[in-house]
Design a protein around this motif. Structure first.
Motif, PDB file in Angstrom:
ATOM      1  N   SER A 180       0.243  -0.983  -0.180  1.00  0.00           N
ATOM      2  CA  SER A 180       0.163  -0.018   0.250  1.00  0.00           C
ATOM      3  C   SER A 180       0.790   1.501  -0.419  1.00  0.00           C
ATOM      4  CB  SER A 180      -0.966   0.129   1.370  1.00  0.00           C
ATOM      5  OG  SER A 180      -1.562  -0.384   1.095  1.00  0.00           O
ATOM      6  N   ALA A 181       0.389   2.402  -0.577  1.00  0.00           N
ATOM      7  CA  ALA A 181       0.894   3.573  -0.639  1.00  0.00           C
ATOM      8  C   ALA A 181       0.339   4.171   0.756  1.00  0.00           C
ATOM      9  CB  ALA A 181       0.638   4.355  -1.555  1.00  0.00           C
ATOM     10  N   THR A 182       0.832   5.143   1.241  1.00  0.00           N
ATOM     11  CA  THR A 182       0.506   5.732   2.446  1.00  0.00           C
ATOM     12  C   THR A 182       0.959   7.551   3.016  1.00  0.00           C
ATOM     13  OG1 THR A 182       0.049   5.676   5.383  1.00  0.00           O
ATOM     14  CG2 THR A 182       2.028   4.629   4.286  1.00  0.00           C
ATOM     15  N   THR A 183      -0.180   7.582   3.637  1.00  0.00           N
ATOM     16  CA  THR A 183       0.875   9.123   4.068  1.00  0.00           C
ATOM     17  C   THR A 183       1.524   9.325   5.455  1.00  0.00           C
ATOM     18  OG1 THR A 183      -1.082  10.159   4.970  1.00  0.00           O
ATOM     19  CG2 THR A 183      -1.088  10.433   2.949  1.00  0.00           C
ATOM     20  N   ARG A 184       1.370   7.837   6.507  1.00  0.00           N
ATOM     21  CA  ARG A 184       1.267   8.463   7.470  1.00  0.00           C
ATOM     22  C   ARG A 184       3.429   8.132   7.607  1.00  0.00           C
ATOM     23  NH1 ARG A 184       3.612   3.543   9.581  1.00  0.00           N
ATOM     24  NH2 ARG A 184       2.918   1.961   8.889  1.00  0.00           N
ATOM     25  N   GLY A 185       3.836   8.963   8.825  1.00  0.00           N
ATOM     26  CA  GLY A 185       5.495   8.382   8.535  1.00  0.00           C
ATOM     27  C   GLY A 185       5.907   7.022   8.786  1.00  0.00           C
TER      28      GLY A 185
ATOM     29  N   SER B 166       9.963   2.613  13.131  1.00  0.00           N
ATOM     30  CA  SER B 166      11.550   2.151  12.732  1.00  0.00           C
ATOM     31  C   SER B 166      11.751   1.006  12.748  1.00  0.00           C
ATOM     32  CB  SER B 166      11.508   2.524  14.731  1.00  0.00           C
ATOM     33  OG  SER B 166      13.125   1.410  15.294  1.00  0.00           O
ATOM     34  N   GLY B 167      12.607   1.068  11.522  1.00  0.00           N
ATOM     35  CA  GLY B 167      12.573  -0.537  11.133  1.00  0.00           C
ATOM     36  C   GLY B 167      11.986  -0.904   9.513  1.00  0.00           C
ATOM     37  N   GLU B 168      11.042   0.392   9.175  1.00  0.00           N
ATOM     38  CA  GLU B 168      10.018   0.581   7.861  1.00  0.00           C
ATOM     39  C   GLU B 168      11.171   1.212   6.558  1.00  0.00           C
ATOM     40  OE1 GLU B 168       5.116  -0.371   9.342  1.00  0.00           O
ATOM     41  OE2 GLU B 168       6.286   1.850   8.768  1.00  0.00           O
ATOM     42  N   GLN B 169      10.792   0.472   5.088  1.00  0.00           N
ATOM     43  CA  GLN B 169      11.562   0.868   4.217  1.00  0.00           C
ATOM     44  C   GLN B 169      10.736   1.378   2.838  1.00  0.00           C
ATOM     45  OE1 GLN B 169      14.109  -1.613   2.776  1.00  0.00           O
ATOM     46  NE2 GLN B 169      15.732  -1.900   5.206  1.00  0.00           N
ATOM     47  N   ASP B 170      11.103   2.442   2.882  1.00  0.00           N
ATOM     48  CA  ASP B 170       9.921   2.509   1.660  1.00  0.00           C
ATOM     49  C   ASP B 170       9.978   1.565   0.430  1.00  0.00           C
ATOM     50  OD1 ASP B 170       8.063   4.720  -0.279  1.00  0.00           O
ATOM     51  OD2 ASP B 170      10.307   5.115  -1.233  1.00  0.00           O
ATOM     52  N   GLY B 171       8.895   0.827  -0.162  1.00  0.00           N
ATOM     53  CA  GLY B 171       8.666  -0.156  -0.896  1.00  0.00           C
ATOM     54  C   GLY B 171       8.937  -1.466  -1.062  1.00  0.00           C
ATOM     55  N   ARG B 172       9.439  -1.281   0.487  1.00  0.00           N
ATOM     56  CA  ARG B 172       8.845  -2.983   1.416  1.00  0.00           C
ATOM     57  C   ARG B 172       7.449  -3.379   2.500  1.00  0.00           C
ATOM     58  NH1 ARG B 172      13.819  -4.858   5.425  1.00  0.00           N
ATOM     59  NH2 ARG B 172      12.510  -2.844   6.926  1.00  0.00           N
ATOM     60  N   GLU B 173       7.649  -2.367   3.342  1.00  0.00           N
ATOM     61  CA  GLU B 173       6.188  -1.993   4.081  1.00  0.00           C
ATOM     62  C   GLU B 173       4.863  -1.833   3.338  1.00  0.00           C
ATOM     63  OE1 GLU B 173       9.270  -3.862   6.793  1.00  0.00           O
ATOM     64  OE2 GLU B 173       9.146  -1.859   5.552  1.00  0.00           O
ATOM     65  N   TYR B 174       5.550  -0.248   3.173  1.00  0.00           N
ATOM     66  CA  TYR B 174       4.994   0.658   1.954  1.00  0.00           C
ATOM     67  C   TYR B 174       5.443   1.700   0.966  1.00  0.00           C
ATOM     68  CZ  TYR B 174       1.006  -0.145   6.311  1.00  0.00           C
ATOM     69  OH  TYR B 174       0.331   0.084   7.225  1.00  0.00           O
ATOM     70  N   TYR B 175       4.451   2.066   0.512  1.00  0.00           N
ATOM     71  CA  TYR B 175       5.842   3.712  -0.133  1.00  0.00           C
ATOM     72  C   TYR B 175       5.154   4.595   0.655  1.00  0.00           C
ATOM     73  CZ  TYR B 175       5.598   0.563  -3.680  1.00  0.00           C
ATOM     74  OH  TYR B 175       6.008  -1.016  -5.084  1.00  0.00           O
ATOM     75  N   PHE B 176       5.553   5.125   0.999  1.00  0.00           N
ATOM     76  CA  PHE B 176       5.135   6.522   1.707  1.00  0.00           C
ATOM     77  C   PHE B 176       5.280   7.990   1.085  1.00  0.00           C
ATOM     78  CE2 PHE B 176       8.086   3.508   4.639  1.00  0.00           C
ATOM     79  CZ  PHE B 176       6.404   3.496   5.975  1.00  0.00           C
ATOM     80  N   LYS B 177       4.060   7.940   1.351  1.00  0.00           N
ATOM     81  CA  LYS B 177       4.264   9.292   0.146  1.00  0.00           C
ATOM     82  C   LYS B 177       3.424  10.542   0.899  1.00  0.00           C
ATOM     83  CE  LYS B 177       4.002   6.881  -3.278  1.00  0.00           C
ATOM     84  NZ  LYS B 177       4.741   7.239  -4.852  1.00  0.00           N
ATOM     85  N   THR B 178       3.941  11.958   0.434  1.00  0.00           N
ATOM     86  CA  THR B 178       3.066  12.673   1.015  1.00  0.00           C
ATOM     87  C   THR B 178       1.551  13.063   0.698  1.00  0.00           C
ATOM     88  OG1 THR B 178       3.219  14.303  -1.072  1.00  0.00           O
ATOM     89  CG2 THR B 178       5.452  14.393   0.638  1.00  0.00           C
ATOM     90  N   ARG B 179       0.809  13.671   1.518  1.00  0.00           N
ATOM     91  CA  ARG B 179      -0.489  13.952   1.172  1.00  0.00           C
ATOM     92  C   ARG B 179      -0.912  14.977  -0.047  1.00  0.00           C
ATOM     93  NH1 ARG B 179      -5.669  14.210   4.586  1.00  0.00           N
ATOM     94  NH2 ARG B 179      -4.400  14.183   5.557  1.00  0.00           N
TER      95      ARG B 179
END
Length: 215
Positions: free
Chosen positions: A40-45, A48-61
Motif C-alpha cells: 500500500s501507499a500511505t501518508t503516515r510516517g 522504526s525499521g520500515e523501508q519505503d517500497g517494502r512495508e509501504y510506499y510512503f507518500k506526501t499528502r
C-alpha cells in the motif's frame, strides 16, 4: 494463457485492528510463492525499521492525492488521520500473469475493490476476533501504540465489525493455526472454480477427442 492456466485472484483480508489479518496474510504468503502482497501507499510516517517500497510506499499528502486524481489507486481510504491506498498498476500486472494478490485492507478498501472493474477477481474474507476482551488484549500486547491509540482502535472496531455481511467468507480467529487452515481451504477452492480455469475447455475438448478416437 497464464503460467498456471488461470487469471489471478484479489484476496481481500479485512478485520478490526488486532483480529489477526496481518499475521494471517504473512502466513499465507509464506505458504505459497504464487501469492504476492499488495504494498500500500500511505501518508503516515514510517515506523522504526520500515523501508519505503517494502512495508509501504510512503507518500506526501499531495503526492497521494495526485495518484488518486489520476486513477492510479485501486482503492483508498482515510484511517486515523492518514491516507492508505493500493496502487493499481502492479496489481493488474500480477493478476494478468496468474499471480494472486493479497490485500490487507479495512472494509472501506475492500468495498472499493469489490466495486472496481476488477470485481470479478475478488475473494473477500473478514477476520473476526473471538471476543472484544481478547481483541483489546492483543492490541495492548503488541506494544506498538500508546494507550490513546489503542482506545481509538477499540472505538473504531465496532463500526468495522458491523460490515461483516459484506464479505463472502468469515473466519473467527480464536485459534491461529486453525484459522490459517480455513484460509488455505478457501483459497484452494476459489482457485479451482470452473469460471477461473482458462484451460478447462481445451482439456474437455481433448477428452472428447479421445472418446471419438476410441469409437
Amino acid at each position: 494463457m497464464t503460467e498456471n492456466n488461470r487469471r489471478g485472484l484479489l484476496i481481500i483480508l479485512s478485520s478490526p485492528s488486532g483480529a489477526g489479518k496481518s499475521t494471517l496474510s504473512r502466513m499465507l504468503l509464506d505458504w505459497d510463492s504464487n501469492l504476492q502482497f499488495s504494498i500500500s501507499a500511505t501518508t503516515r510516517g514510517p515506523r522504526s525499521g520500515e523501508q519505503d517500497g517494502r512495508e509501504y510506499y510512503f507518500k506526501t499528502r499531495e503526492g497521494f492525492e495526485a495518484m488518486v486524481a489520476s486513477g492510479d489507486m485501486l482503492e483508498h481510504a482515510e484511517v486515523f488521520g492518514n491516507f492508505y491506498g493500493s496502487p493499481r498498476e502492479p496489481v493488474e500486472d500480477a493478476v494478468s500473469i496468474g499471480k494472486d494478490v493479497v490485500f490487507d485492507v479495512d472494509w472501506q478498501g475492500g468495498q472499493q475493490i469489490g466495486e472496481s472493474t476488477m470485481s470479478g477477481d475478488v475473494v473477500s474474507i473478514f477476520i473476526l476476533p473471538p471476543s472484544i476482551a481478547e481483541l483489546e488484549r492483543r492490541l495492548n500486547s503488541r506494544g506498538q501504540d500508546s494507550a490513546e491509540v489503542v482506545a481509538n482502535r477499540m472505538s473504531k472496531s465496532k463500526d468495522e465489525i458491523s460490515h461483516w455481511r459484506e464479505y463472502e467468507y468469515l473466519i473467527v480467529n480464536d485459534d491461529l493455526e486453525a484459522s490459517f487452515e480455513t484460509l488455505k481451504s478457501i483459497l484452494i477452492a476459489e482457485r479451482t472454480k470452473r469460471v477461473r480455469r482458462n484451460d478447462l475447455m481445451e482439456h474437455v475438448n481433448n477428452l472428447n477427442a479421445e472418446f471419438e478416437a476410441l469409437s
